[in-house]
Design a protein around this motif. Structure first.
Motif, PDB file in Angstrom:
ATOM      1  N   GLY A  74      10.405 -12.055 -26.978  1.00  0.00           N
ATOM      2  CA  GLY A  74       9.556 -12.304 -27.737  1.00  0.00           C
ATOM      3  C   GLY A  74       7.784 -11.929 -26.857  1.00  0.00           C
ATOM      4  N   VAL A  75       8.065 -10.656 -26.107  1.00  0.00           N
ATOM      5  CA  VAL A  75       6.962 -10.663 -25.364  1.00  0.00           C
ATOM      6  C   VAL A  75       7.348  -8.695 -25.590  1.00  0.00           C
ATOM      7  CG1 VAL A  75       7.372 -10.096 -22.504  1.00  0.00           C
ATOM      8  CG2 VAL A  75       7.635 -11.981 -23.360  1.00  0.00           C
ATOM      9  N   PRO A  76       6.024  -8.506 -25.877  1.00  0.00           N
ATOM     10  CA  PRO A  76       5.575  -7.117 -26.762  1.00  0.00           C
ATOM     11  C   PRO A  76       5.672  -6.035 -25.566  1.00  0.00           C
ATOM     12  CG  PRO A  76       3.689  -8.566 -27.066  1.00  0.00           C
ATOM     13  CD  PRO A  76       4.559  -9.731 -26.522  1.00  0.00           C
ATOM     14  N   VAL A  77       5.547  -5.524 -25.809  1.00  0.00           N
ATOM     15  CA  VAL A  77       5.257  -3.931 -24.438  1.00  0.00           C
ATOM     16  C   VAL A  77       4.781  -3.344 -24.656  1.00  0.00           C
ATOM     17  CG1 VAL A  77       6.331  -2.552 -22.602  1.00  0.00           C
ATOM     18  CG2 VAL A  77       7.343  -4.737 -23.242  1.00  0.00           C
ATOM     19  N   ILE A  78       3.648  -3.130 -24.344  1.00  0.00           N
ATOM     20  CA  ILE A  78       2.417  -2.076 -24.455  1.00  0.00           C
ATOM     21  C   ILE A  78       2.556  -0.205 -24.374  1.00  0.00           C
ATOM     22  CG2 ILE A  78       0.264  -1.588 -24.504  1.00  0.00           C
ATOM     23  CD1 ILE A  78       0.571  -3.843 -26.364  1.00  0.00           C
ATOM     24  N   GLY A  79       3.138  -1.024 -22.937  1.00  0.00           N
ATOM     25  CA  GLY A  79       3.114   0.539 -22.447  1.00  0.00           C
ATOM     26  C   GLY A  79       4.025   0.928 -21.080  1.00  0.00           C
ATOM     27  N   VAL A  80       4.654   2.136 -21.158  1.00  0.00           N
ATOM     28  CA  VAL A  80       4.971   2.346 -19.642  1.00  0.00           C
ATOM     29  C   VAL A  80       4.232   3.486 -19.052  1.00  0.00           C
ATOM     30  CG1 VAL A  80       6.820   2.704 -18.474  1.00  0.00           C
ATOM     31  CG2 VAL A  80       7.011   1.323 -20.681  1.00  0.00           C
ATOM     32  N   VAL A  81       3.396   3.457 -18.088  1.00  0.00           N
ATOM     33  CA  VAL A  81       2.878   4.267 -17.277  1.00  0.00           C
ATOM     34  C   VAL A  81       3.827   4.688 -16.394  1.00  0.00           C
ATOM     35  CG1 VAL A  81       0.386   4.451 -16.268  1.00  0.00           C
ATOM     36  CG2 VAL A  81       0.503   3.385 -18.259  1.00  0.00           C
ATOM     37  N   PRO A  82       3.645   6.001 -16.400  1.00  0.00           N
ATOM     38  CA  PRO A  82       4.607   6.973 -14.862  1.00  0.00           C
ATOM     39  C   PRO A  82       3.414   7.166 -13.998  1.00  0.00           C
ATOM     40  CG  PRO A  82       3.175   8.354 -16.418  1.00  0.00           C
ATOM     41  CD  PRO A  82       3.142   7.322 -16.988  1.00  0.00           C
ATOM     42  N   ARG A  83       4.440   7.050 -12.384  1.00  0.00           N
ATOM     43  CA  ARG A  83       3.607   6.929 -11.121  1.00  0.00           C
ATOM     44  C   ARG A  83       2.833   8.078 -11.241  1.00  0.00           C
ATOM     45  NH1 ARG A  83       5.146   9.036  -6.486  1.00  0.00           N
ATOM     46  NH2 ARG A  83       4.455   7.245  -4.658  1.00  0.00           N
ATOM     47  N   GLU A  84       1.804   7.763 -10.401  1.00  0.00           N
ATOM     48  CA  GLU A  84       0.866  10.073 -10.636  1.00  0.00           C
ATOM     49  C   GLU A  84       0.417   9.355  -8.550  1.00  0.00           C
ATOM     50  OE1 GLU A  84      -1.250  12.033 -11.910  1.00  0.00           O
ATOM     51  OE2 GLU A  84       0.709  11.938 -14.131  1.00  0.00           O
ATOM     52  N   ARG A  85       1.189  10.537  -8.044  1.00  0.00           N
ATOM     53  CA  ARG A  85       1.248  10.367  -7.255  1.00  0.00           C
ATOM     54  C   ARG A  85      -0.891   9.955  -6.716  1.00  0.00           C
ATOM     55  NH1 ARG A  85       2.769  15.065  -2.701  1.00  0.00           N
ATOM     56  NH2 ARG A  85       2.737  13.670  -0.563  1.00  0.00           N
ATOM     57  N   ASP A  86      -1.259  10.591  -6.953  1.00  0.00           N
ATOM     58  CA  ASP A  86      -2.738  10.495  -6.195  1.00  0.00           C
ATOM     59  C   ASP A  86      -3.433   9.000  -7.038  1.00  0.00           C
ATOM     60  OD1 ASP A  86      -3.145  12.892  -5.825  1.00  0.00           O
ATOM     61  OD2 ASP A  86      -3.958  14.051  -7.554  1.00  0.00           O
ATOM     62  N   LEU A  87      -2.673   8.572  -8.042  1.00  0.00           N
ATOM     63  CA  LEU A  87      -3.202   7.057  -7.264  1.00  0.00           C
ATOM     64  C   LEU A  87      -2.241   6.062  -7.019  1.00  0.00           C
ATOM     65  CD1 LEU A  87      -3.683   7.354 -11.588  1.00  0.00           C
ATOM     66  CD2 LEU A  87      -5.098   7.661  -9.778  1.00  0.00           C
ATOM     67  N   ALA A  88      -1.116   6.691  -6.103  1.00  0.00           N
ATOM     68  CA  ALA A  88      -0.683   5.684  -5.554  1.00  0.00           C
ATOM     69  C   ALA A  88      -1.283   5.517  -4.268  1.00  0.00           C
ATOM     70  CB  ALA A  88       0.921   5.903  -6.148  1.00  0.00           C
ATOM     71  N   GLY A  89      -1.268   6.256  -3.914  1.00  0.00           N
ATOM     72  CA  GLY A  89      -1.803   6.340  -1.740  1.00  0.00           C
ATOM     73  C   GLY A  89      -2.999   6.600  -1.869  1.00  0.00           C
ATOM     74  N   VAL A  90      -3.203   6.903  -0.159  1.00  0.00           N
ATOM     75  CA  VAL A  90      -4.966   7.369   0.084  1.00  0.00           C
ATOM     76  C   VAL A  90      -4.473   8.773   0.806  1.00  0.00           C
ATOM     77  CG1 VAL A  90      -5.440   5.139  -0.301  1.00  0.00           C
ATOM     78  CG2 VAL A  90      -4.731   5.761   1.840  1.00  0.00           C
ATOM     79  N   THR A  91      -5.353   9.782   1.079  1.00  0.00           N
ATOM     80  CA  THR A  91      -5.399  10.304   1.957  1.00  0.00           C
ATOM     81  C   THR A  91      -6.250  10.141   3.636  1.00  0.00           C
ATOM     82  OG1 THR A  91      -7.582  10.707   1.449  1.00  0.00           O
ATOM     83  CG2 THR A  91      -6.581  11.566  -0.039  1.00  0.00           C
ATOM     84  N   VAL A  92      -5.228  10.728   4.028  1.00  0.00           N
ATOM     85  CA  VAL A  92      -5.305  10.504   5.635  1.00  0.00           C
ATOM     86  C   VAL A  92      -7.166  10.520   5.586  1.00  0.00           C
ATOM     87  CG1 VAL A  92      -5.078  11.501   8.084  1.00  0.00           C
ATOM     88  CG2 VAL A  92      -3.380  11.802   6.484  1.00  0.00           C
ATOM     89  N   GLU A  93      -7.686  11.217   5.043  1.00  0.00           N
ATOM     90  CA  GLU A  93      -9.025  11.686   5.126  1.00  0.00           C
ATOM     91  C   GLU A  93      -9.679   9.994   4.681  1.00  0.00           C
ATOM     92  OE1 GLU A  93     -13.419  13.667   3.706  1.00  0.00           O
ATOM     93  OE2 GLU A  93     -11.130  13.823   2.616  1.00  0.00           O
ATOM     94  N   ASP A  94      -9.023   9.229   4.044  1.00  0.00           N
ATOM     95  CA  ASP A  94      -9.504   7.953   3.999  1.00  0.00           C
ATOM     96  C   ASP A  94      -9.172   6.719   4.930  1.00  0.00           C
ATOM     97  OD1 ASP A  94     -10.754   8.141   1.028  1.00  0.00           O
ATOM     98  OD2 ASP A  94      -8.612   8.234   0.353  1.00  0.00           O
ATOM     99  N   ILE A  95      -7.800   6.570   5.657  1.00  0.00           N
ATOM    100  CA  ILE A  95      -7.850   6.688   6.669  1.00  0.00           C
ATOM    101  C   ILE A  95      -8.276   6.807   7.895  1.00  0.00           C
ATOM    102  CG2 ILE A  95      -5.486   5.204   7.812  1.00  0.00           C
ATOM    103  CD1 ILE A  95      -4.076   6.339   5.695  1.00  0.00           C
ATOM    104  N   ALA A  96      -8.915   7.683   8.535  1.00  0.00           N
ATOM    105  CA  ALA A  96      -9.255   7.693   9.077  1.00  0.00           C
ATOM    106  C   ALA A  96     -10.758   7.306   8.750  1.00  0.00           C
ATOM    107  CB  ALA A  96      -9.845   9.440   9.302  1.00  0.00           C
TER     108      ALA A  96
END
Length: 365
Positions: free
Chosen positions: A196-218
């Protein structure tokens, strides 16, 4: 009548902000008048004082809202606030009334209200404002976001769905690795829907959305960049270098998209790390400049070297906070998530019964 969707998650860092704002954008494209609210400000710029959550500020910009910040974010859920609540200095009934009044003001003349949860499902419990309690207060449907890495994750998801109860509109799996798509779609989704738990969707992992850049960290660490290497590489994890060179090399060769954080006085470890293709940058702590040979080799390998004045523990905490909070949350992030929801989620099941009012239709013309 205004429809309300509360976007919450089984854990932190699941993409709530991007999903909530992308959903709002998709609704606006359908001619709906859309409002936004984040009752508990949790993504704060400071731990003290009346500081502001960055997510409502982004929402106000992207959704062209003219509401005041104190309405969009009525409760600043800072460590200072939490300590005050535990000591009995905050009245849960007064807070709930304040949140309800802000919501009603924001929802006036709106076809849809998108409400973003704070932190995770249980955040706000000390003042009776967990996300399920907020959903009850607003008479909202709930979109529950979850990650999926292994079958055992379904336990946490079922527990969260049970907490939400009958208000659950559905589950959205976000940032799913390619290797996990088949077990999700073949086994997990049918299992959940059978419960009884509906699943709306399965969104793939996008690298650009998963991490931060070295520039961001710096930028976040206020680091000196000692090399001319590009700083646009993505980092998703941090390794702390406190081991011998030989054992470090074996470990570093098994990692990817990582930054090594170690003392600036450990040239042996720095040299070894530059041999590991998965190490995207070195973060050297304590203000110790590395030998010229290390900088030269880093230049040759195209690996940025960041020098910070703080100690290693502080650098680790701040760097992990950058990844956790997701400095890549911006207009581009939301637009990419809008595309992903359009392609991989059943948005119609969430928005299909929302009818645009005559006033909002006139505003679109």
């Amino acid at each position: 009548m205004t429809k309300t969707i509360l976007v919450t998650a089984t854990e932190e860092s699941t993409g709530k902000t991007a999903v909530a704002l992308a959903l709002a954008r998709l609704a606006k494209e359908r001619g709906l008048s859309v409002g936004y609210m984040k009752p508990k400000g949790t993504r704060l710029q400071s731990n003290v004082g009346k500081t502001l959550d960055e997510d409502p500020m982004l929402a106000r910009e992207l959704l062209d809202l003219d509401a005041e910040m104190h309405e969009l974010e009525p409760v600043v859920y800072s460590p200072t606030f939490i300590e005050s609540a535990i000591r009995g200095r905050e009245d849960p009934d007064e807070l709930r009334e304040q949140v309800r009044e802000s919501f009603e003001s924001l929802a006036a003349d709106k076809d849809l209200m998108v409400v973003e949860g704070g932190g995770e499902l249980t955040t706000g419990g000390i003042v009776d404002l967990t996300d399920p309690e907020v959903a009850d207060l607003f008479d909202a449907e709930v979109l529950l976001i979850s990650k999926y890495g292994q079958a055992g994750d379904v336990d946490d998801l079922l527990a969260a769905a049970n907490d939400v109860g009958d208000r659950l509109a559905g589950v959205l799996f976000n940032a799913v690795e390619n290797a996990n798509f088949d077990p999700l779609e073949t086994d997990v989704v049918p299992f959940l829907e059978g419960r009884g738990v509906p699943v709306i969707g399965v969104v793939p992992r996008e690298r650009d959305l998963a991490g931060v850049t070295v520039e961001d960290i710096a930028a976040e660490l206020n680091a000196d960049v000692l090399t001319n290497a590009d700083t646009d590489a993505f980092v998703e994890r941090f390794l702390v270098g406190a081991m011998s060179g030989d054992s470090a090399l074996r470990h570093l060769r098994r990692t990817k998209d990582a930054a090594l954080i170690t003392g600036g006085d450990r040239p042996d470890l720095q040299t070894v790390a530059l041999e590991a293709p998965g190490v995207k940058c070195l973060i050297l702590t304590g203000g110790f400049r590395p030998p010229g040979a290390v900088v030269g080799k880093a230049e040759e390998k195209g690996v940025p070297v960041l020098l910070v004045q703080t100690d290693t523990l502080t650098a680790v905490e701040r760097a992990e906070d950058v990844v956790r909070s997701g400095r890549t949350r911006n207009a581009e992030t939301v637009e990419r998530m809008r595309e992903l929801l359009h392609d991989h989620a059943d948005v119609d099941s969430l928005l299909g019964d929302v009818a645009a009012t005559e006033e909002s239709e006139e505003n679109e013309e």
